[in-house]
Design a protein around this motif. Structure first.
Motif, mmCIF file in Angstrom:
data_model
loop_
_atom_site.group_PDB
_atom_site.id
_atom_site.type_symbol
_atom_site.label_atom_id
_atom_site.label_comp_id
_atom_site.label_asym_id
_atom_site.label_seq_id
_atom_site.Cartn_x
_atom_site.Cartn_y
_atom_site.Cartn_z
ATOM 1 N N ALA A 157 6.231 12.616 2.114
ATOM 2 C CA ALA A 157 6.237 12.155 0.725
ATOM 3 C C ALA A 157 5.533 10.807 0.610
ATOM 4 O O ALA A 157 5.464 10.036 1.567
ATOM 5 N N LEU A 158 5.003 10.534 -0.624
ATOM 6 C CA LEU A 158 4.453 9.214 -0.933
ATOM 7 C C LEU A 158 5.622 8.278 -1.235
ATOM 8 O O LEU A 158 6.472 8.585 -2.064
ATOM 9 N N ILE A 179 -0.809 -8.424 1.557
ATOM 10 C CA ILE A 179 -0.286 -7.052 1.458
ATOM 11 C C ILE A 179 0.959 -6.958 2.326
ATOM 12 O O ILE A 179 0.901 -7.175 3.542
ATOM 13 N N ALA A 180 2.091 -6.666 1.706
ATOM 14 C CA ALA A 180 3.356 -6.528 2.435
ATOM 15 C C ALA A 180 3.430 -5.151 3.082
ATOM 16 O O ALA A 180 3.071 -4.141 2.477
ATOM 17 N N ASP A 181 3.892 -5.105 4.325
ATOM 18 C CA ASP A 181 4.068 -3.840 5.039
ATOM 19 C C ASP A 181 5.208 -4.001 6.032
ATOM 20 O O ASP A 181 6.000 -4.943 5.948
ATOM 21 N N ASP A 182 5.273 -3.087 6.988
ATOM 22 C CA ASP A 182 6.367 -3.122 7.959
ATOM 23 C C ASP A 182 6.299 -4.366 8.843
ATOM 24 O O ASP A 182 7.328 -4.808 9.373
ATOM 25 N N GLU A 183 5.115 -4.926 9.027
ATOM 26 C CA GLU A 183 4.955 -6.079 9.905
ATOM 27 C C GLU A 183 4.931 -7.403 9.147
ATOM 28 O O GLU A 183 5.166 -8.454 9.746
ATOM 29 N N THR A 184 4.626 -7.381 7.861
ATOM 30 C CA THR A 184 4.526 -8.612 7.067
ATOM 31 C C THR A 184 5.359 -8.455 5.810
ATOM 32 O O THR A 184 5.117 -7.554 5.004
ATOM 33 N N LEU A 209 0.345 8.842 -8.097
ATOM 34 C CA LEU A 209 -0.226 7.956 -7.086
ATOM 35 C C LEU A 209 -0.869 8.762 -5.982
ATOM 36 O O LEU A 209 -0.590 9.959 -5.811
ATOM 37 N N ALA A 210 -1.736 8.087 -5.231
ATOM 38 C CA ALA A 210 -2.371 8.679 -4.061
ATOM 39 C C ALA A 210 -2.137 7.763 -2.875
ATOM 40 O O ALA A 210 -1.986 6.545 -3.015
ATOM 41 N N ALA A 211 -2.086 8.347 -1.693
ATOM 42 C CA ALA A 211 -1.878 7.565 -0.478
ATOM 43 C C ALA A 211 -3.007 6.557 -0.302
ATOM 44 O O ALA A 211 -4.173 6.857 -0.527
ATOM 45 N N GLY A 212 -2.642 5.320 0.077
ATOM 46 C CA GLY A 212 -3.623 4.282 0.321
ATOM 47 C C GLY A 212 -3.867 3.358 -0.848
ATOM 48 O O GLY A 212 -4.493 2.305 -0.677
ATOM 49 N N GLU A 213 -3.410 3.698 -2.068
ATOM 50 C CA GLU A 213 -3.619 2.827 -3.223
ATOM 51 C C GLU A 213 -2.746 1.575 -3.112
ATOM 52 O O GLU A 213 -1.671 1.588 -2.512
ATOM 53 N N LEU A 214 -3.223 0.478 -3.736
ATOM 54 C CA LEU A 214 -2.488 -0.779 -3.757
ATOM 55 C C LEU A 214 -1.704 -0.897 -5.055
ATOM 56 O O LEU A 214 -2.251 -0.654 -6.134
ATOM 57 N N VAL A 215 -0.434 -1.276 -4.949
ATOM 58 C CA VAL A 215 0.398 -1.498 -6.133
ATOM 59 C C VAL A 215 1.028 -2.885 -6.036
ATOM 60 O O VAL A 215 1.284 -3.396 -4.946
ATOM 61 N N ARG A 223 0.838 -1.202 0.000
ATOM 62 C CA ARG A 223 0.000 0.000 0.000
ATOM 63 C C ARG A 223 0.876 1.256 0.000
ATOM 64 O O ARG A 223 1.897 1.320 0.689
ATOM 65 N N VAL A 224 0.486 2.232 -0.784
ATOM 66 C CA VAL A 224 1.212 3.500 -0.858
ATOM 67 C C VAL A 224 1.028 4.249 0.459
ATOM 68 O O VAL A 224 -0.109 4.452 0.912
ATOM 69 N N VAL A 225 2.128 4.629 1.085
ATOM 70 C CA VAL A 225 2.072 5.294 2.387
ATOM 71 C C VAL A 225 2.776 6.649 2.314
ATOM 72 O O VAL A 225 3.576 6.908 1.415
ATOM 73 N N THR A 226 2.448 7.482 3.281
ATOM 74 C CA THR A 226 3.101 8.780 3.430
ATOM 75 C C THR A 226 4.107 8.688 4.561
ATOM 76 O O THR A 226 3.769 8.275 5.671
ATOM 77 N N GLN A 227 5.362 9.075 4.286
ATOM 78 C CA GLN A 227 6.441 8.991 5.268
ATOM 79 C C GLN A 227 7.243 10.287 5.281
ATOM 80 O O GLN A 227 7.285 11.012 4.294
#
Length: 381
Positions: free
Chosen positions: A278-279, A352-357, A327-333, A46-50
């Motif tokens: 930033a995205l 969905i891969a993220d910081d925990e998976t 892109l927009a925050a929250g979209e799936l790529v 998922r597109v995130v803002t950091q």
């Protein structure tokens, strides 16, 4: 006879083959999803803002927040040492005492003379009050008292030079003197450094001067601790640009509560210029095509349909890239399975891969589910 009798058997075999084919076609038509193409399995992110910034690297040298070398100002013998190697001391703590017997004797004599002259002033004042003494006698007694008080202050100042105290909280270096040693003016007795905060001095090319300001965040690393990162911020920027190197001096402050950093260490500095939100996506989702970059976006509102979209990238850092436009925050790529992805296809989302998976964990979980489904079938057989 033989030829004519075999014809009915050939027709019989042909009829059976046609019937079997018809049955297979009918079974294929009624099988669920047989007319639909099998979906490509993908793993998405998922597109995130950091928080993001543009890195600027430099080399710097550490200095103590406060540093000094204590020296003797008189020629005398060391009478007492109240510190050890590497000891932490507090401001005002007595560190070295030199022999001061002669000065102590002079002080006692001066204090006795002061008491005598105070009494003389008191008597002169009483006599004047009874008109038995003159004003001049009182003034002479006052002057003599002030003189001896000045002598006492002078002796006390000399005594203070026989006692060396810590001017600030800090850490003592190596002890290179012993009790009984003779010291002379200018002789270095000990070093004292304040290390709870350290200063990091480095130079930056003048073209980046507009981006430098007190409070700008930075990170620093040293070969002494290759797995550690130290955070700090710019404390001040030099007022002049070196006309030879065309660089400006910068001083940063780094917290050092654990005392791991020492003055003189070489550090690699990374300045966090233009801090912003930033995205951010993993760099592995990008599909380069010449100077352009594309990625596959999963439309969750349209049964996970793929859309090949062009994006504009910004700065990069290890494993990640900034997306400036597209892109927009929250979209799936799509992150895993890009080789078989096609625009317009509908995909099966494994996870969905993220910081925990991580992608590996999702793949291992998928293999485990396949094994669980296959085990009962094998048992039935």
């Amino acid at each position: 006879m033989t030829h004519s009798s075999s014809l009915p058997r050939l027709w019989q075999r042909a009829s059976c083959s046609l019937l079997a084919a018809a049955l297979l076609v009918s079974l294929w038509l009624v099988m669920p999803g047989a007319q639909a193409q099998e979906r490509t399995a993908v793993i998405a992110t998922r597109v995130v803002t950091q928080p993001w910034s543009d890195p600027l690297e430099a080399l710097g040298t550490l200095r103590a927040d406060e540093s000094m070398t204590l020296s003797a100002t008189v020629t005398e013998i060391v009478a007492e040492l109240n510190f050890g190697d590497g000891e932490e001391v507090e401001a005002g703590q007595l560190l070295v005492r030199l022999e001061d017997g002669e000065e102590q004797a002079q002080l006692r004599a001066a204090q006795a003379l002061r008491d005598e002259r105070r009494n003389a002033l008191s008597r002169a004042t009483q006599l004047q009050a009874r008109n038995l003494g003159s004003r001049a006698d009182v003034e002479d007694s006052q002057a003599q008292l002030r003189q001896v008080e000045a002598e006492i202050e002078e002796i006390e100042a000399r005594l203070a030079s026989h006692r060396l105290r810590a001017p600030f909280d800090g850490v003592i270096g190596f002890r290179n003197i012993s009790a009984g040693a003779l010291v002379t003016p200018g002789m270095e007795l000990l070093t004292l450094d304040k290390l709870d905060v350290v200063k990091l001095d480095f130079s930056v090319p003048e073209v980046y001067l507009s981006a430098l300001h007190p409070g700008l965040r930075l990170t620093a690393r040293t070969a002494a601790y290759p797995d550690a990162t130290f955070d700090g911020e710019i404390a001040s920027v030099g007022t002049r640009v070196d006309p030879v190197s065309r660089s400006v001096s910068v001083r940063a402050a780094l917290p050092n509560e654990d005392r791991r950093l020492r003055p003189g260490m070489l550090m690699t500095v990374v300045l966090q210029r233009r801090p912003r939100e930033a995205l951010v996506v993993p760099e592995s989702v990008l599909i380069p095509s010449g100077e352009r970059h594309y990625l596959f976006v999963i439309d969750e509102t349209d049964d996970n349909r793929l859309e090949r979209r062009q994006v504009q990238v910004g700065e990069r850092r290890t494993g990640e890239v900034e997306i400036v436009e597209g892109l927009a925050a929250g979209e799936l790529v799509v992150q895993h399975g890009l080789q078989r992805a096609r625009e317009g296809d509908r995909v099966a989302l494994l996870g969905i891969a993220d910081d925990e998976t991580t992608v590996r964990e999702i793949l291992e979980r998928g293999r485990g589910e396949e094994n669980d489904q296959a085990s009962p079938a094998q048992g039935d057989v």
